[in-house]
Design a protein around this motif. Structure first.
Motif, PDB file in Angstrom:
ATOM      1  N   VAL A 149       0.854  -1.191   0.000  1.00 37.11           N
ATOM      2  CA  VAL A 149       0.000   0.000   0.000  1.00 37.11           C
ATOM      3  C   VAL A 149       0.888   1.239   0.000  1.00 37.11           C
ATOM      4  N   ARG A 150       0.495   2.235  -0.768  1.00 41.24           N
ATOM      5  CA  ARG A 150       1.286   3.467  -0.855  1.00 41.24           C
ATOM      6  C   ARG A 150       0.812   4.526   0.124  1.00 41.24           C
ATOM      7  N   GLY A 151       1.735   5.463   0.401  1.00 42.92           N
ATOM      8  CA  GLY A 151       1.375   6.601   1.235  1.00 42.92           C
ATOM      9  C   GLY A 151       1.337   6.250   2.712  1.00 42.92           C
ATOM     10  N   ALA A 152       2.293   5.429   3.149  1.00 41.48           N
ATOM     11  CA  ALA A 152       2.279   4.975   4.547  1.00 41.48           C
ATOM     12  C   ALA A 152       2.438   6.171   5.492  1.00 41.48           C
ATOM     13  N   HIS A 153       3.553   6.858   5.386  1.00 44.59           N
ATOM     14  CA  HIS A 153       3.738   8.086   6.163  1.00 44.59           C
ATOM     15  C   HIS A 153       4.140   9.225   5.254  1.00 44.59           C
ATOM     16  N   GLY A 154       4.942   8.896   4.267  1.00 41.74           N
ATOM     17  CA  GLY A 154       5.432   9.897   3.327  1.00 41.74           C
ATOM     18  C   GLY A 154       4.504  10.009   2.133  1.00 41.74           C
ATOM     19  N   PRO A 155       5.029  10.540   1.021  1.00 38.08           N
ATOM     20  CA  PRO A 155       4.205  10.763  -0.174  1.00 38.08           C
ATOM     21  C   PRO A 155       3.613   9.471  -0.731  1.00 38.08           C
ATOM     22  N   ALA A 156       2.405   9.589  -1.274  1.00 35.98           N
ATOM     23  CA  ALA A 156       1.779   8.459  -1.941  1.00 35.98           C
ATOM     24  C   ALA A 156       2.068   8.488  -3.437  1.00 35.98           C
ATOM     25  N   PHE A 157       2.526   9.656  -3.936  1.00 33.34           N
ATOM     26  CA  PHE A 157       2.793   9.813  -5.371  1.00 33.34           C
ATOM     27  C   PHE A 157       4.161  10.460  -5.567  1.00 33.34           C
ATOM     28  N   LEU A 158       4.917   9.929  -6.514  1.00 29.41           N
ATOM     29  CA  LEU A 158       6.190  10.540  -6.901  1.00 29.41           C
ATOM     30  C   LEU A 158       6.119  10.859  -8.390  1.00 29.41           C
ATOM     31  N   HIS A 159       6.413  12.119  -8.721  1.00 29.26           N
ATOM     32  CA  HIS A 159       6.357  12.555 -10.118  1.00 29.26           C
ATOM     33  C   HIS A 159       7.703  13.175 -10.476  1.00 29.26           C
ATOM     34  N   VAL A 160       8.338  12.660 -11.518  1.00 25.97           N
ATOM     35  CA  VAL A 160       9.665  13.134 -11.911  1.00 25.97           C
ATOM     36  C   VAL A 160       9.551  13.942 -13.196  1.00 25.97           C
ATOM     37  N   VAL A 161      10.157  15.125 -13.196  1.00 25.86           N
ATOM     38  CA  VAL A 161      10.199  15.941 -14.413  1.00 25.86           C
ATOM     39  C   VAL A 161      11.651  16.010 -14.876  1.00 25.86           C
ATOM     40  N   LEU A 162      11.934  15.375 -16.010  1.00 25.47           N
ATOM     41  CA  LEU A 162      13.292  15.401 -16.551  1.00 25.47           C
ATOM     42  C   LEU A 162      13.487  16.676 -17.364  1.00 25.47           C
ATOM     43  N   VAL A 163      14.583  17.358 -17.081  1.00 31.51           N
ATOM     44  CA  VAL A 163      14.849  18.641 -17.719  1.00 31.51           C
ATOM     45  C   VAL A 163      16.073  18.513 -18.621  1.00 31.51           C
ATOM     46  N   GLY A 164      15.901  18.842 -19.917  1.00 38.30           N
ATOM     47  CA  GLY A 164      17.060  18.824 -20.803  1.00 38.30           C
ATOM     48  C   GLY A 164      16.722  18.250 -22.151  1.00 38.30           C
ATOM     49  N   ALA A 165      17.781  18.047 -22.941  1.00 38.46           N
ATOM     50  CA  ALA A 165      17.611  17.582 -24.318  1.00 38.46           C
ATOM     51  C   ALA A 165      16.778  16.310 -24.346  1.00 38.46           C
ATOM     52  N   PRO A 166      15.984  16.143 -25.387  1.00 40.37           N
ATOM     53  CA  PRO A 166      15.180  14.916 -25.490  1.00 40.37           C
ATOM     54  C   PRO A 166      16.063  13.677 -25.437  1.00 40.37           C
ATOM     55  N   LEU A 167      15.521  12.635 -24.905  1.00 46.41           N
ATOM     56  CA  LEU A 167      16.303  11.409 -24.756  1.00 46.41           C
ATOM     57  C   LEU A 167      16.507  10.754 -26.118  1.00 46.41           C
ATOM     58  N   PRO A 168      17.630  10.098 -26.295  1.00 45.41           N
ATOM     59  CA  PRO A 168      17.881   9.433 -27.579  1.00 45.41           C
ATOM     60  C   PRO A 168      16.921   8.250 -27.783  1.00 45.41           C
TER      61      PRO A 168
END
Lengths: 216, 467
Positions: free
Chosen positions: A197-216
């Motif tokens: 189960v998620r969101g035990a004490h800390g965040p229930a959702f993690l969202h990553v935003v990659l910044v920079g040149a498009p990936l190959p």
């Protein structure tokens, strides 16, 4: 006799040999780190950034991912995420000047997370492709609690800061910060009958935003 | 003690839900570990390396303790030393009193359980808030952990639900695991932020920086160690590794072996107290280095290898005995195979003689141990000692004496076994023996396979005659 002398004395007596030569111990310790490829998983993709991106959205990490070309686009990406989750445009922003100088028009911002914070945005120093980990060093520009109090944890990471393996981070880390936080997913627990189960004490959702040149 | 262990086993075996609860977690853990290793072909080499790293640390423990203390002190930490459990508790209580603590939060630490810290805090009248979800459940139930990774593994979801409904201020309504976790999150949030002292353990102590590593999936360790004014770490002296890179090599082994993940969600290295300009963090950072029998194990060639243990719990997840009786029956802090080796070392073999005997020696624990501890060999070592120290009960001693008398006289042994296999077949029902004189202790809980009609030696003789 102090407890220190008691314990160290008992350890030395148990080892039953003269004190070791520090240089010899250090050389032996270094030798134990030789050939790291023999003891770590190989990356599934040759490019660390591509491997990282695949890893963070895999069930092993379970994060969501967005990509932007430049940090200036970050407020837009955050707006998209908050709208997608029907959240108000309010968030805790890591006290990092690079984040605060962006155009946050229309957002309600806070430097420190409240106990029931909905969303917090931070900037990771590095990413690690092997595990999909985000690396934070505590300090004037990074509060530790901001990573843990909010329900939604949003993290920006520059593509150029993605390292292949954990050892690569150890090599560039420099002097130990007060807290080194490796964050690899949202908070989760399997403490009740082994079910996840998620969101035990800390965040229930993690969202990553990659910044920079498009990936190959 | 013998009676206590037997009673614990009897209680466990007659518990209507325990076996179900144990299976729900251990079967999943076993499956996830196997899947993680299938994705990690380097595991065998990594395990050898991890074993070598721990052996190197243990062989140079004085050097690394010195180095760790020096670096931790330089980071602003206060390093304390405790020779035994009582001394460790006294130190922690002294720090709590000095901080004027009324409430302390605690992140799960088996060392803390080992030294009796929960009890000591209660005695001192300090409110103890367990923050690991499982420890929270165990605390509400007034119990002790039954597993080192999943302390509440013995509880069914129905039991957890009842505990939360009785104790939480705003309990869950829906009886789902998700709703229960949410209820605990609500309940503990303000406790995290109002404690004066946070207490954690250590998964690793990093010698070259003086940092302390904790791993959790819930994030409760960081919420325990960051808000309070004082952070106290209690750690066994064997937790050292030379550097961060060595810790990473060990973490790959630890997490896969424990939960089947590649890395815990939150892996944190704590180094000293709050620094100038820091936004949060404790103003005081104390590390209590605890011996409590470890230097004794170091001296003992038959136990030294146990100091490699990184407390992953894989040995108990794969143990046929643990999976029948659960953790509480073992009676000590550490259950399962590693507990059966550690408890006699910590509490004395005269008090824990039964534990090394409660083992089938099937070798699964050694097979899955990420640092290659020869647990069956160490357990046999304890059996040997308890024999030599005259702790083996008279019935067993005379039984073994009788067996030895026969084993030294092959003709007698063959005669005896030939008679026994034929007699045993009289009690069989479809290949199994459900009841038989002198075998009640075995057949009370399970059937005994009926032996073949003739002994091995008889069959061999026939074969050699070409029949």
């Amino acid at each position: 006799m102090s407890a220190r002398e008691t314990v160290l004395g008992a350890v030395r007596a148990a080892l039953g040999r003269p004190r070791p030569d520090p240089a010899a111990v250090a050389a032996e310790a270094r030798a134990l780190l030789a050939d790291p490829d023999a003891i770590r998983p190989s990356l599934p993709l040759p490019d660390p950034a591509a491997a990282f991106a695949a890893r963070v959205v895999s069930p092993k990490v379970g994060a969501t991912l967005d990509r932007i070309g430049d940090l200036q686009e970050l407020p837009g990406a955050v707006r998209r995420y908050l709208a997608g989750h029907e959240l108000p445009h309010a968030l805790t922003l890591q006290p990092d000047p690079a984040l605060w100088r962006l155009d946050w028009t229309g957002f309600e911002l806070r430097e420190a997370a409240r106990p029931d914070e909905a969303a917090a945005l931070g900037r990771a120093r590095w990413g690690i492709a092997e595990t999909g980990s985000l690396v934070f060093h505590s300090g004037p520009e990074t509060a530790v609690l901001n990573h843990f109090l909010a329900l939604h944890h949003l993290v920006a990471l520059r593509v150029a800061d993605i390292l292949p393996h954990l050892e690569d981070y150890a090599a560039v880390a420099g002097p130990a910060p007060r807290n080194l936080n490796l964050i690899t997913g949202a908070s989760g627990t399997t403490d009740i009958e082994g079910s996840y189960v998620r969101g035990a004490h800390g965040p229930a959702f993690l969202h990553v935003v990659l910044v920079g040149a498009p990936l190959p | 003690m013998a009676a206590v262990f037997q009673q614990g086993v009897a209680r466990a075996l007659s518990d209507p839900t325990l076996k179900l609860a144990i299976d729900r977690t251990t079967v999943t853990a076993e499956r996830k570990r196997a899947a993680a290793l299938a994705d990690y072909p380097q595991f065998a080499a990594a395990r050898e390396r991890g074993t070598a790293i721990k052996d190197h640390v243990v062989a140079n423990l004085d050097h690394y303790l010195d180095e760790f203390e020096r670096n931790a002190t330089a980071s602003g930490a206060v390093v304390h030393w405790a020779a035994d459990a009582d001394e460790a508790c006294r130190i922690v209580l002294g720090i709590c009193r000095g901080a004027g603590a009324r409430r302390v939060t605690r992140a799960k630490s088996m060392l803390g359980e080992e030294i009796g810290l929960p009890h000591a805090l209660e005695e001192a009248g300090i409110e103890r808030v367990e923050t690991d979800l499982a420890e929270h459940i165990v605390q509400l139930a007034g119990e002790t952990p039954s597993h080192i990774v999943w302390p509440a593994l013995h509880k069914t979801r129905e039991q957890v639900s009842a505990l939360f409904k009785a104790a939480h201020r705003v309990p869950h309504e829906a009886d789902t695991v998700e709703a229960m976790v949410e209820s605990a999150r609500r309940e503990l949030r303000d406790r995290f932020l109002s404690a004066e002292v946070g207490i954690s353990g250590a998964n690793f102590l990093i010698a070259d920086s003086g940092a302390v590593c904790t791993v959790t999936n819930e994030g409760n360790a960081e919420l325990t160690t960051t808000p309070p004014r004082v952070h106290v770490v209690t750690a066994g002296i064997e937790k050292l590794v030379p550097s961060l890179a060595h810790a990473f090599a060990m973490l790959r082994l630890l997490v896969r072996s424990a939960t089947g993940a590649d890395l815990t969600q939150y892996t944190t290295f704590h180094c000293g107290p709050k620094r100038p300009g820091d936004r949060d963090g404790p103003e005081e950072f104390h590390i209590v280095l605890v011996d409590n029998g470890r230097s004794r194990m170091l001296r003992d060639a038959g136990l030294r290898e146990m100091l490699r243990c990184i407390r992953c719990g894989a040995c108990m997840n794969h143990c046929v005995v643990y999976r029948q009786i659960g953790g509480h029956a073992y009676g000590g802090t550490y259950p399962g195979p590693m507990g059966a080796v550690l408890t006699p070392a910590l509490e004395g073999v005269d008090k824990a003689r039964d534990l090394p005997h409660a083992c089938t020696l099937n070798g699964r624990c050694q097979e899955v141990c990420p640092v290659g501890i020869p647990l069956p060999t160490l357990l046999r070592g304890w059996r040997d000692r308890s024999w030599k120290e005259g702790l083996v009960p008279r019935g067993v001693r005379s039984g073994l004496g009788l067996w030895r008398f026969a084993a030294e006289r092959p003709w007698l042994y063959r005669l005896g076994t030939a008679a026994a296999v034929r007699a045993m077949r009289l009690f069989r029902r479809g290949g199994w023996i459900g009841r038989m004189p002198f075998a009640g202790a075995w057949t009370r809980y399970r059937d005994l396979p009926a032996p073949a009609g003739r002994t091995f030696m008889e069959q061999l003789r026939d074969r050699e005659r070409g029949r």
